[in-house]
Design a protein around this motif. Structure first.
Motif, PDB file in Angstrom:
ATOM      1  N   THR A   1      34.187 -41.449  42.607  1.00 11.96           N
ATOM      2  CA  THR A   1      33.906 -41.567  41.194  1.00 11.96           C
ATOM      3  C   THR A   1      35.210 -41.510  40.430  1.00 11.96           C
ATOM      4  OG1 THR A   1      31.786 -40.490  41.519  1.00 11.96           O
ATOM      5  CG2 THR A   1      32.633 -40.568  39.283  1.00 11.96           C
ATOM      6  N   LEU A   2      35.454 -42.515  39.620  1.00 14.53           N
ATOM      7  CA  LEU A   2      36.654 -42.544  38.810  1.00 14.53           C
ATOM      8  C   LEU A   2      36.326 -42.027  37.417  1.00 14.53           C
ATOM      9  CD1 LEU A   2      38.127 -46.012  39.827  1.00 14.53           C
ATOM     10  CD2 LEU A   2      38.867 -43.759  40.573  1.00 14.53           C
ATOM     11  N   PRO A   3      37.236 -41.270  36.822  1.00 15.40           N
ATOM     12  CA  PRO A   3      36.973 -40.758  35.476  1.00 15.40           C
ATOM     13  C   PRO A   3      36.964 -41.884  34.446  1.00 15.40           C
ATOM     14  CG  PRO A   3      39.207 -40.214  36.174  1.00 15.40           C
ATOM     15  CD  PRO A   3      38.524 -40.830  37.345  1.00 15.40           C
ATOM     16  N   ALA A   4      36.182 -41.686  33.402  1.00 14.76           N
ATOM     17  CA  ALA A   4      36.093 -42.661  32.316  1.00 14.76           C
ATOM     18  C   ALA A   4      37.387 -42.662  31.512  1.00 14.76           C
ATOM     19  CB  ALA A   4      34.915 -42.323  31.409  1.00 14.76           C
ATOM     20  N   VAL A   5      37.777 -43.849  31.036  1.00 17.94           N
ATOM     21  CA  VAL A   5      39.026 -44.003  30.290  1.00 17.94           C
ATOM     22  C   VAL A   5      38.755 -44.743  28.989  1.00 17.94           C
ATOM     23  CG1 VAL A   5      41.332 -45.049  30.305  1.00 17.94           C
ATOM     24  CG2 VAL A   5      40.400 -44.079  32.401  1.00 17.94           C
ATOM     25  N   ASN A   6      39.303 -44.227  27.894  1.00 18.77           N
ATOM     26  CA  ASN A   6      39.309 -44.918  26.608  1.00 18.77           C
ATOM     27  C   ASN A   6      40.757 -45.271  26.294  1.00 18.77           C
ATOM     28  OD1 ASN A   6      36.564 -44.467  26.218  1.00 18.77           O
ATOM     29  ND2 ASN A   6      36.918 -42.541  25.165  1.00 18.77           N
TER      30      ASN A   6
ATOM     31  N   SER B   1      45.799 -43.394  25.804  1.00 18.60           N
ATOM     32  CA  SER B   1      44.831 -43.469  26.883  1.00 18.60           C
ATOM     33  C   SER B   1      44.196 -42.092  27.001  1.00 18.60           C
ATOM     34  CB  SER B   1      45.542 -43.847  28.187  1.00 18.60           C
ATOM     35  OG  SER B   1      44.657 -43.753  29.264  1.00 18.60           O
ATOM     36  N   GLU B   2      42.872 -42.035  26.879  1.00 18.65           N
ATOM     37  CA  GLU B   2      42.133 -40.771  27.009  1.00 18.65           C
ATOM     38  C   GLU B   2      41.311 -40.841  28.290  1.00 18.65           C
ATOM     39  OE1 GLU B   2      41.302 -39.831  22.320  1.00 18.65           O
ATOM     40  OE2 GLU B   2      39.904 -41.139  23.400  1.00 18.65           O
TER      41      GLU B   2
ATOM     42  N   TYR C   1      46.907 -32.249  28.060  1.00 22.33           N
ATOM     43  CA  TYR C   1      45.565 -32.006  28.582  1.00 22.33           C
ATOM     44  C   TYR C   1      44.925 -30.921  27.735  1.00 22.33           C
ATOM     45  CZ  TYR C   1      41.778 -30.909  31.811  1.00 22.33           C
ATOM     46  OH  TYR C   1      40.554 -30.699  32.378  1.00 22.33           O
ATOM     47  N   GLU C   2      43.763 -31.252  27.164  1.00 25.72           N
ATOM     48  CA  GLU C   2      43.107 -30.304  26.275  1.00 25.72           C
ATOM     49  C   GLU C   2      41.600 -30.533  26.313  1.00 25.72           C
ATOM     50  OE1 GLU C   2      44.959 -28.964  22.296  1.00 25.72           O
ATOM     51  OE2 GLU C   2      43.644 -30.646  21.795  1.00 25.72           O
ATOM     52  N   GLU C   3      40.848 -29.481  26.570  1.00 22.70           N
ATOM     53  CA  GLU C   3      39.385 -29.496  26.568  1.00 22.70           C
ATOM     54  C   GLU C   3      38.791 -30.611  27.431  1.00 22.70           C
ATOM     55  OE1 GLU C   3      37.709 -29.233  22.641  1.00 22.70           O
ATOM     56  OE2 GLU C   3      39.116 -27.677  22.049  1.00 22.70           O
ATOM     57  N   GLY C   4      39.349 -30.779  28.642  1.00 15.52           N
ATOM     58  CA  GLY C   4      38.799 -31.730  29.590  1.00 15.52           C
ATOM     59  C   GLY C   4      39.246 -33.172  29.395  1.00 15.52           C
ATOM     60  N   ILE C   5      40.109 -33.428  28.421  1.00 16.94           N
ATOM     61  CA  ILE C   5      40.588 -34.789  28.153  1.00 16.94           C
ATOM     62  C   ILE C   5      42.097 -34.840  28.366  1.00 16.94           C
ATOM     63  CG2 ILE C   5      40.792 -36.653  26.450  1.00 16.94           C
ATOM     64  CD1 ILE C   5      37.902 -36.089  27.196  1.00 16.94           C
ATOM     65  N   LEU C   6      42.539 -35.728  29.251  1.00 14.04           N
ATOM     66  CA  LEU C   6      43.958 -35.988  29.442  1.00 14.04           C
ATOM     67  C   LEU C   6      44.321 -37.160  28.540  1.00 14.04           C
ATOM     68  CD1 LEU C   6      46.634 -35.532  31.020  1.00 14.04           C
ATOM     69  CD2 LEU C   6      45.803 -37.268  32.629  1.00 14.04           C
ATOM     70  N   THR C   7      45.224 -36.925  27.592  1.00 16.54           N
ATOM     71  CA  THR C   7      45.656 -37.968  26.668  1.00 16.54           C
ATOM     72  C   THR C   7      47.081 -38.383  27.021  1.00 16.54           C
ATOM     73  OG1 THR C   7      44.272 -37.038  24.921  1.00 16.54           O
ATOM     74  CG2 THR C   7      45.994 -38.573  24.241  1.00 16.54           C
ATOM     75  N   VAL C   8      47.267 -39.659  27.291  1.00 20.79           N
ATOM     76  CA  VAL C   8      48.587 -40.197  27.592  1.00 20.79           C
ATOM     77  C   VAL C   8      49.020 -41.025  26.385  1.00 20.79           C
ATOM     78  CG1 VAL C   8      49.979 -41.592  29.170  1.00 20.79           C
ATOM     79  CG2 VAL C   8      48.044 -40.256  30.054  1.00 20.79           C
ATOM     80  N   HIS C   9      50.156 -40.646  25.802  1.00 22.57           N
ATOM     81  CA  HIS C   9      50.706 -41.306  24.613  1.00 22.57           C
ATOM     82  C   HIS C   9      51.708 -42.356  25.067  1.00 22.57           C
ATOM     83  CE1 HIS C   9      53.772 -41.271  21.241  1.00 22.57           C
ATOM     84  NE2 HIS C   9      52.702 -41.822  20.712  1.00 22.57           N
ATOM     85  N   LEU C  10      51.494 -43.603  24.667  1.00 30.10           N
ATOM     86  CA  LEU C  10      52.329 -44.721  25.079  1.00 30.10           C
ATOM     87  C   LEU C  10      52.919 -45.386  23.833  1.00 30.10           C
ATOM     88  CD1 LEU C  10      49.554 -46.011  27.438  1.00 30.10           C
ATOM     89  CD2 LEU C  10      51.715 -45.099  28.255  1.00 30.10           C
ATOM     90  N   PRO C  11      54.107 -44.959  23.401  1.00 33.61           N
ATOM     91  CA  PRO C  11      54.681 -45.532  22.174  1.00 33.61           C
ATOM     92  C   PRO C  11      55.172 -46.962  22.403  1.00 33.61           C
ATOM     93  CG  PRO C  11      56.207 -43.977  23.168  1.00 33.61           C
ATOM     94  CD  PRO C  11      54.942 -43.918  23.974  1.00 33.61           C
ATOM     95  N   LYS C  12      55.078 -47.763  21.354  1.00 34.28           N
ATOM     96  CA  LYS C  12      55.557 -49.143  21.421  1.00 34.28           C
ATOM     97  C   LYS C  12      57.051 -49.195  21.100  1.00 34.28           C
ATOM     98  CE  LYS C  12      51.218 -51.311  20.025  1.00 34.28           C
ATOM     99  NZ  LYS C  12      50.560 -52.155  18.997  1.00 34.28           N
ATOM    100  N   LYS C  13      57.720 -50.205  21.642  1.00 38.65           N
ATOM    101  CA  LYS C  13      59.115 -50.446  21.310  1.00 38.65           C
ATOM    102  C   LYS C  13      59.216 -50.819  19.837  1.00 38.65           C
ATOM    103  CE  LYS C  13      60.470 -52.028  25.905  1.00 38.65           C
ATOM    104  NZ  LYS C  13      60.911 -53.164  26.723  1.00 38.65           N
ATOM    105  N   GLU C  14      60.334 -50.545  19.261  1.00 36.31           N
ATOM    106  CA  GLU C  14      60.519 -50.791  17.824  1.00 36.31           C
ATOM    107  C   GLU C  14      60.225 -52.244  17.463  1.00 36.31           C
ATOM    108  OE1 GLU C  14      60.749 -49.556  14.162  1.00 36.31           O
ATOM    109  OE2 GLU C  14      61.081 -48.169  15.813  1.00 36.31           O
ATOM    110  N   GLU C  15      60.708 -53.191  18.258  1.00 32.89           N
ATOM    111  CA  GLU C  15      60.498 -54.608  17.938  1.00 32.89           C
ATOM    112  C   GLU C  15      59.038 -55.037  18.090  1.00 32.89           C
ATOM    113  OE1 GLU C  15      62.082 -54.471  22.210  1.00 32.89           O
ATOM    114  OE2 GLU C  15      62.657 -53.548  20.335  1.00 32.89           O
TER     115      GLU C  15
END
Length: 164
Positions: free
Chosen positions: A56-61, A71-72, A138-152
């Motif tokens: 079972t793979l975890p759900a991703v938003n 990415s959550e 990681y907070e309250e069962g949700i792993l949030t990955v922050h992916l910033p965009k390049k300036e351009e």
């Protein structure tokens, strides 16, 4: 009194004894024949052959705004130290592996329960991601990955150009 009843068994018609009471009503088949039919049918063997082999793979938003992607990943019951997050050649990998081993000893018994859980999700990152600045929390069962965009790659507000 006995008579024969025709039933399907492994795709073939089979005649089996059917017992009736003195009032000429049929009784239910024996429980053992129900269990036997269950495991000889495709459902029983199919269930057993696939038992505990799936993952079972975890759900991703995934959310995007002008500045970044988020990415959550829903992974309750984990600890921050359970996660491995890597970026290699524009591939983001998020994985976890957790083993538990609980042994309880009492008066006349020993009980040992163990568990194993793992997953791995991979994502191909667009060229617009600033991979050196990716972060996670990681907070309250949700792993949030922050992916910033390049300036351009960030959206710029519209501007008016005057004609000279």
């Amino acid at each position: 009194m006995s008579s024969l009843a025709t039933i399907q068994k492994n795709g073939n018609e089979v005649s089996t004894p059917r017992h009736t009471t003195s009032r000429n009503a049929t009784s239910l088949p024996r429980l053992s024949s129900w269990v036997e039919d269950l495991f000889e049918s495709g459902m029983g063997t199919g269930f057993l052959s696939n038992f505990n082999t799936g993952m079972t793979l975890p759900a991703v938003n995934i959310k995007e705004n002008a500045e970044e992607f988020f990415s959550e990943i829903a992974v309750p019951g984990m600890k921050k130290s359970d996660f491995n997050i890597d970026v290699d050649n524009k591939i983001l990998s998020v994985s976890s592996e957790r083993k538990e081993d609980n042994t309880t000893e009492g008066d006349n018994y020993t009980r040992r329960e163990f568990g194993y859980a793992s997953f791995k999700r991979t994502f191909t990152l667009p060229d617009t991601i600033e991979s050196d600045h990716i972060s996670a929390k990681y907070e309250e069962g949700i792993l949030t990955v922050h992916l910033p965009k390049k300036e351009e790659a960030k959206e710029k507000p519209a501007k008016r150009i005057s004609v000279s």
